[in-house]
Scaffold this motif. Structure first.
Motif, mmCIF file in Angstrom:
data_model
loop_
_atom_site.group_PDB
_atom_site.id
_atom_site.type_symbol
_atom_site.label_atom_id
_atom_site.label_comp_id
_atom_site.label_asym_id
_atom_site.label_seq_id
_atom_site.Cartn_x
_atom_site.Cartn_y
_atom_site.Cartn_z
ATOM 1 N N GLU A 73 0.883 -1.222 0.042
ATOM 2 C CA GLU A 73 -0.113 0.091 -0.090
ATOM 3 C C GLU A 73 0.906 1.276 -0.053
ATOM 4 O OE1 GLU A 73 -3.230 2.367 2.776
ATOM 5 O OE2 GLU A 73 -2.777 0.098 3.177
ATOM 6 N N LEU A 74 0.723 2.177 -0.915
ATOM 7 C CA LEU A 74 1.254 3.628 -0.846
ATOM 8 C C LEU A 74 0.142 4.514 -0.533
ATOM 9 C CD1 LEU A 74 3.076 3.185 -4.173
ATOM 10 C CD2 LEU A 74 3.861 2.783 -2.148
ATOM 11 N N ARG A 75 0.402 5.442 0.496
ATOM 12 C CA ARG A 75 -0.364 6.692 0.773
ATOM 13 C C ARG A 75 0.266 7.678 0.036
ATOM 14 N NH1 ARG A 75 -4.836 5.661 3.233
ATOM 15 N NH2 ARG A 75 -4.617 7.653 4.299
ATOM 16 N N VAL A 76 -0.623 8.330 -1.002
ATOM 17 C CA VAL A 76 -0.266 9.353 -1.914
ATOM 18 C C VAL A 76 -1.372 10.446 -1.813
ATOM 19 C CG1 VAL A 76 0.953 7.824 -3.310
ATOM 20 C CG2 VAL A 76 -1.517 8.203 -3.669
ATOM 21 N N PRO A 77 -1.092 11.580 -2.038
ATOM 22 C CA PRO A 77 -1.993 12.567 -2.197
ATOM 23 C C PRO A 77 -3.168 12.302 -3.215
ATOM 24 C CG PRO A 77 0.219 13.541 -2.481
ATOM 25 C CD PRO A 77 0.414 12.022 -2.540
ATOM 26 N N SER A 78 -4.192 12.765 -2.659
ATOM 27 C CA SER A 78 -5.660 12.305 -3.630
ATOM 28 C C SER A 78 -5.763 13.354 -4.678
ATOM 29 C CB SER A 78 -6.735 12.317 -2.716
ATOM 30 O OG SER A 78 -6.849 13.234 -1.807
ATOM 31 N N SER A 79 -6.729 13.173 -5.443
ATOM 32 C CA SER A 79 -7.020 14.067 -6.479
ATOM 33 C C SER A 79 -8.630 13.816 -6.820
ATOM 34 C CB SER A 79 -6.215 13.679 -7.779
ATOM 35 O OG SER A 79 -6.477 12.610 -8.264
ATOM 36 N N ALA A 80 -9.213 14.756 -7.464
ATOM 37 C CA ALA A 80 -10.450 14.652 -7.799
ATOM 38 C C ALA A 80 -10.782 13.548 -8.862
ATOM 39 C CB ALA A 80 -10.891 15.766 -8.373
ATOM 40 N N GLN A 81 -9.495 13.191 -9.466
ATOM 41 C CA GLN A 81 -9.750 12.142 -10.517
ATOM 42 C C GLN A 81 -9.589 11.019 -9.762
ATOM 43 O OE1 GLN A 81 -7.844 13.284 -14.217
ATOM 44 N NE2 GLN A 81 -6.559 11.457 -14.322
ATOM 45 N N ALA A 82 -8.589 10.610 -8.804
ATOM 46 C CA ALA A 82 -8.853 9.528 -8.184
ATOM 47 C C ALA A 82 -9.941 9.276 -7.370
ATOM 48 C CB ALA A 82 -7.594 9.511 -7.093
ATOM 49 N N LEU A 83 -10.600 10.402 -6.503
ATOM 50 C CA LEU A 83 -11.867 9.902 -5.985
ATOM 51 C C LEU A 83 -12.989 9.709 -6.923
ATOM 52 C CD1 LEU A 83 -13.534 10.240 -3.297
ATOM 53 C CD2 LEU A 83 -14.056 12.514 -3.853
ATOM 54 N N LEU A 84 -12.903 10.416 -8.071
ATOM 55 C CA LEU A 84 -14.069 10.136 -8.978
ATOM 56 C C LEU A 84 -14.020 8.618 -9.442
ATOM 57 C CD1 LEU A 84 -16.239 10.843 -10.857
ATOM 58 C CD2 LEU A 84 -14.661 11.353 -12.569
ATOM 59 N N GLU A 85 -12.871 7.731 -9.436
ATOM 60 C CA GLU A 85 -12.839 6.415 -9.917
ATOM 61 C C GLU A 85 -13.316 5.673 -8.805
ATOM 62 O OE1 GLU A 85 -9.160 3.399 -10.440
ATOM 63 O OE2 GLU A 85 -9.093 4.845 -11.798
ATOM 64 N N VAL A 86 -13.006 5.903 -7.402
ATOM 65 C CA VAL A 86 -13.517 5.424 -6.485
ATOM 66 C C VAL A 86 -15.145 5.299 -6.297
ATOM 67 C CG1 VAL A 86 -13.514 5.261 -3.930
ATOM 68 C CG2 VAL A 86 -11.351 5.507 -5.073
ATOM 69 N N ARG A 87 -15.592 6.625 -6.501
ATOM 70 C CA ARG A 87 -17.252 6.886 -6.324
ATOM 71 C C ARG A 87 -17.813 6.022 -7.375
ATOM 72 N NH1 ARG A 87 -16.153 7.236 -1.751
ATOM 73 N NH2 ARG A 87 -16.117 9.271 -0.843
ATOM 74 N N LEU A 88 -17.397 6.339 -8.677
ATOM 75 C CA LEU A 88 -17.895 5.650 -9.835
ATOM 76 C C LEU A 88 -17.996 3.889 -9.536
ATOM 77 C CD1 LEU A 88 -16.571 7.408 -12.885
ATOM 78 C CD2 LEU A 88 -18.739 7.416 -12.325
ATOM 79 N N HIS A 124 -20.330 1.818 -11.770
ATOM 80 C CA HIS A 124 -19.701 2.435 -13.200
ATOM 81 C C HIS A 124 -18.187 1.845 -13.463
ATOM 82 C CE1 HIS A 124 -23.454 4.471 -14.124
ATOM 83 N NE2 HIS A 124 -23.402 4.908 -13.132
ATOM 84 N N PRO A 125 -17.946 1.203 -14.233
ATOM 85 C CA PRO A 125 -16.512 0.789 -14.320
ATOM 86 C C PRO A 125 -15.663 2.079 -14.993
ATOM 87 C CG PRO A 125 -17.795 -0.567 -15.643
ATOM 88 C CD PRO A 125 -18.786 0.473 -15.362
ATOM 89 N N ALA A 126 -14.434 1.902 -14.178
ATOM 90 C CA ALA A 126 -13.424 3.376 -14.535
ATOM 91 C C ALA A 126 -12.288 2.814 -14.273
ATOM 92 C CB ALA A 126 -13.739 4.459 -13.429
ATOM 93 N N GLN A 127 -11.186 3.045 -15.267
ATOM 94 C CA GLN A 127 -9.699 2.700 -15.138
ATOM 95 C C GLN A 127 -9.050 3.886 -15.747
ATOM 96 O OE1 GLN A 127 -10.532 -0.073 -18.975
ATOM 97 N NE2 GLN A 127 -8.378 -0.038 -18.179
ATOM 98 N N GLY A 128 -7.663 3.730 -15.508
ATOM 99 C CA GLY A 128 -6.731 4.741 -15.978
ATOM 100 C C GLY A 128 -5.391 4.478 -15.883
#
Length: 333
Positions: free
Chosen positions: A183-198, A203-207
């Motif tokens: 596990e890595l603890r890194v600064p979050s982003s709106a893009q990362a949070l969006l993947e979690v919420r989707l 809703h499938p999401a990848q990056g």
């Protein structure tokens, strides 16, 4: 209690998407955080340029590039933290570059429609932004969201562009091997949070996140842009013309090679990174670390000093050069 203002305005009729396509991908690029080397932003701009230049689809098919959803950027943007540019012409202000967070309808080389959500990363109200994106996804029947990003890493430009794959469903990874352990603890982003919420909403999401040589993080790095879009093609079932990006990448590599030939100290730094990279590749199966134990990593300050002349030398007098005055390409809080 007053009702929450509407955060996204979606076009009522989009004939190009009538009939609910079996597969509809939405590509996601939020500027300002995960974009070392301007890799993701350049990739997104390439997609729009292809459409606007008329390079996509059969000649008989008219361009479909248009905005189909607009987010209320005033609800998300911190203007004092990221001040938009405005021109001062002799005695008056003009040409205000208003930030825009929009969804565009584009087509790939075969005429397949897809969406591109692009704009500045929200500075606040990430949860509200995620809900607004959900509206877009469900309104248009998006079957997969694919994001792009890039981060500065201790890697040399002389090796293949490495990518970190991520997804809210393990089946989307298609067997891709992660270079990270545990596990890595890194600064979050709106893009990362969006993947979690989707993922929570079904809703499938990848990056894909490209690893950019940290000594080139402030410079446009089209090679990484092409590498990101190659992955988008696979994930989104799209066909994209990347010839322009490949040509830009070749030119940039020639510029870097020419500079290294005349600057032995900088070349030594790159060679040290090559040894570290190769050592990691050899040790990867056994869980080795990215850094070779006998190769100390130069500090960011040292590399920045070595490449200061390099960055300045690549800027032509009539060329604005890399977007150093724009969003922070190395990450910010």
């Amino acid at each position: 209690m007053p009702a929450e203002p509407r955060l996204v305005h979606i076009v009522d009729e989009v004939p190009e998407l009538d009939g609910s396509p079996e597969h509809l991908t939405m590509v996601l690029v939020l500027d300002g955080f995960l974009d070392a080397g301007n890799a993701a932003a350049r990739a997104a701009r390439h997609l729009v340029d292809l459409e606007e230049d008329g390079l996509l689809g059969p000649p008989a098919v008219p361009s479909s590039s248009r905005v189909v959803a607009t987010f209320d950027v005033d609800q998300f943007h911190d203007y004092r933290a990221r001040r938009p540019a405005i021109s001062f012409v002799r005695d008056h202000y003009a040409s205000y570059d208003a930030p825009r967070l929009v969804v565009r309808l584009l087509r790939d080389s075969g005429g397949t429609p897809y969406l591109l959500l692009q704009g500045p990363e929200p500075d606040n109200r990430w949860e509200a932004f995620a809900r607004a994106v959900r509206e877009v996804v469900e309104r248009f029947g998006v079957t997969r969201v694919v994001s792009m990003g890039s981060v500065p890493m201790a890697v040399p430009h002389t090796r293949p562009v490495a990518l970190t794959h991520h997804a809210n469903d393990p089946e989307l990874l298609l067997g891709a091997t992660s270079p990270w352990r545990g596990e890595l603890r890194v600064p979050s982003s709106a893009q990362a949070l969006l993947e979690v919420r989707l993922g929570e909403w079904g809703h499938p999401a990848q990056g894909f996140v490209a690893h950019i040589p940290h000594y080139l993080a402030q410079l446009d790095y089209p090679r990484a842009s092409a590498a990101l879009l190659e992955q988008v093609e696979l994930a989104g079932r799209l066909t994209l013309d990347l010839s322009v990006l490949h040509a830009e990448a070749e030119q940039r590599e020639e510029e870097i090679t020419a500079y290294l030939a005349d600057n032995a100290e900088v070349d030594d730094v790159v060679q040290a990174l090559e040894r570290q990279y190769d050592a990691f590749e050899r040790a990867e199966e056994s869980g080795g670390n990215l850094l070779a134990p006998d190769e100390p990593l130069p500090t960011g300050e040292e590399i920045g000093q070595q490449f200061e002349q390099f960055l300045a030398g690549l800027e032509e007098p009539d060329d604005p050069g890399p977007d150093v005055a724009g969003p922070d390409t190395t990450g910010r809080d």
